[in-house]
Design an enzyme around this catalytic site. Structure first.
Site: not given
Length: 482
Positions: A432, A430, A310
């Site tokens: 995760e 992202h 990011c």
């Protein structure tokens, strides 16, 4: 003062925001309780009336929207939302309550972070706030959490109309108030509020001093779903630009031992730690304003393996001399399709950003490594490459060859790059899943493979890797591998 045509319906909420005595009595007897009036005003004069559903107060910030169907608590506690008033597009928010262990603020936040225990976002906008959650893990309701952490929030507005307005007119400054309902007064305050562009918000959420990270209460509370992490075998220095705890957990799961350092740590200090790799975290605001980070990244590239997510992706891009553009309304949500041009796989990804790399600004195309194409598409739409299954390569003046690796299939923007003559890669989204899908978990594995010296480190079968680390995926993974 201009007012959008959609406000006719939202103005009806004003009567609910200031109900008659009998209506007040009826509401007080329900789970909703009696709430004070609240107002949201945008920079272009658009006004929405509603009810307060968090702390009392008044805040200004960029009004944006997130399209995730779940994970509202992770969104609220994501440091990347510093300076923003977040609108949730899903109609009801708070139905499963809050478990504080799920916070995305890093675990050392109380001791080492600027500010206090409150999330970094400025305010929250929802259509319907649930006061009575149902979930065995819930510790409190979302309104209780918002009041406790002093977060101003509004409900009862037409969030569909608000989101359509932002999509048509772009994200913009707004003011959210429960204490001042005078439109002229609010307009004057909003005119004086700072702009997001040009403001360094990273310094408000980064750690003040270095510290090591390991699993804490959050992972113990989710032991029913998450396996024990892999043994740590790589020391990684993490530039903390407002990192999410879920990203730290992703690094640990893959076998990293992270040491977090402040956003403006000199490259020389990082290299003294002799890391196996350097990770550049997510973070809020305008990347061009974070020159103290990308100027150091420029000194690290080529000396140590680097992975950015990011804002970290934007830091690598700026270090390479690339240009960053502000998107009209950004990418925020858990349902963004991205193609990995190396594997041909399409990932459903979680994203939160309002700025993006202009890929052609990195250099001219190398025709023989770009499928014979010598000129960048005039339209700037990078789906040109996904349609042809080509991962184009440019010649960069600073770091040699750079390859486009990931493309957003919704709007054709850049979602990832790979430095071919330096050990570095980055993605705009992202991986995760905090909150979001697990398709992109493989990127943490790719970082380990990069540090291990593997050449084709990004070409990973995500259908296998996405199950890594999850208890509920063990049987499915064994069946897949059989």
């Amino acid at each position: 003062m201009s007012t959008s045509s959609s406000i006719g319906t939202t103005c009806q909420a004003a009567s609910h925001a200031q109900p008659k005595s009998l209506a007040q009595q009826l509401i007080a007897a329900t789970s909703k309780k009696a709430r004070s009036a609240a107002i949201l005003m945008l920079a272009d004069g658009t006004v929405f009336y509603g009810r307060a559903c968090g702390a009392s107060g008044e805040v200004t910030g960029e009004v944006c929207f997130n399209t995730s169907l779940e994970g509202y608590f992770e969104v609220i506690t994501d440091p990347s939302y510093a300076g923003q008033i977040v609108t949730m597009t899903y109609p009801q928010i708070g139905n499963y309550g809050v478990n504080v262990a799920d916070t995305q603020m890093a675990p050392q936040y109380p001791q080492m972070y600027c500010g206090n225990l409150s999330p970094a976002l400025r305010g929250l906008v929802v259509h319907d706030m649930c006061e009575t959650p149902s979930n065995w893990r819930s510790e409190m309701s979302l309104p209780e959490y918002l009041e406790e952490r002093n977060i101003v929030a509004i409900e009862g507005i037409d969030t569909r109309a608000l989101v359509r307005h932002l999509r048509d007119n772009g994200s913009q400054k707004g003011i959210l108030s429960t204490i001042d309902l005078d439109e002229k007064s609010l307009a004057a305050k909003l005119a004086e509020a700072p702009e997001l562009v040009g403001t360094n918000l990273v310094q408000t959420v980064s750690c003040k001093e270095a510290y090591s990270y390991s699993y804490g209460r959050s992972m113990k509370s989710r032991a029913f779903a998450v396996q024990e992490p892999a043994p740590a075998r790589r020391n990684v220095v993490v530039y903390d630009c407002g990192i999410k705890r879920g990203i730290l957990d992703g690094l640990v799961n893959a076998g990293c031992a992270p040491t977090l350092v402040p956003w403006n740590t000199p490259a020389s200090e990082v290299l003294k730690l002799q890391p196996d790799g350097v990770f550049l975290s997510n973070g809020p605001g305008d990347p061009d304003a974070v020159d103290a980070t990308y100027s150091q990244v420029k000194k690290l590239l080529g000396k140590v393996p680097v992975f950015g997510i990011c804002l970290g992706h934007q830091m690598i891009s700026l270090a390479c001399g690339g240009s960053i553009e502000k998107l009209k309304y950004g990418h925020r949500g858990g349902n963004q399709p991205v193609m990995n041009l190396l594997s041909g796989r399409v990932e459903v990804t979680a994203q939160n950003h309002g700025f993006n790399l202009v890929f052609p600004s990195l250099g001219e195309l190398i025709s023989e490594e770009s499928g014979g194409v010598s000129k960048h598409p005039v339209s700037g739409d990078l789906r040109f490459w996904s349609e042809r299954r080509i991962a184009p390569v440019v010649r960069n003046k600073r770091f040699g060859r750079i390859r486009l690796t990931h493309v957003n299939l919704n709007d054709g923007t850049c979602e990832g790059i790979q430095l071919l003559d330096a050990k570095a890669f980055s993605v705009q989204y992202h991986p995760e899943a905090s909150p979001g899908p697990t398709d992109a978990h493989y990127l943490f594995t790719a970082f380990m493979r990069l540090m291990d010296g593997e050449e084709d480190y990004l070409n990973i079968d995500i259908s296998k890797d996405r199950l890594a680390g999850w208890v509920f995926g063990s049987e499915e993974k064994e069946a897949h591998n059989a």
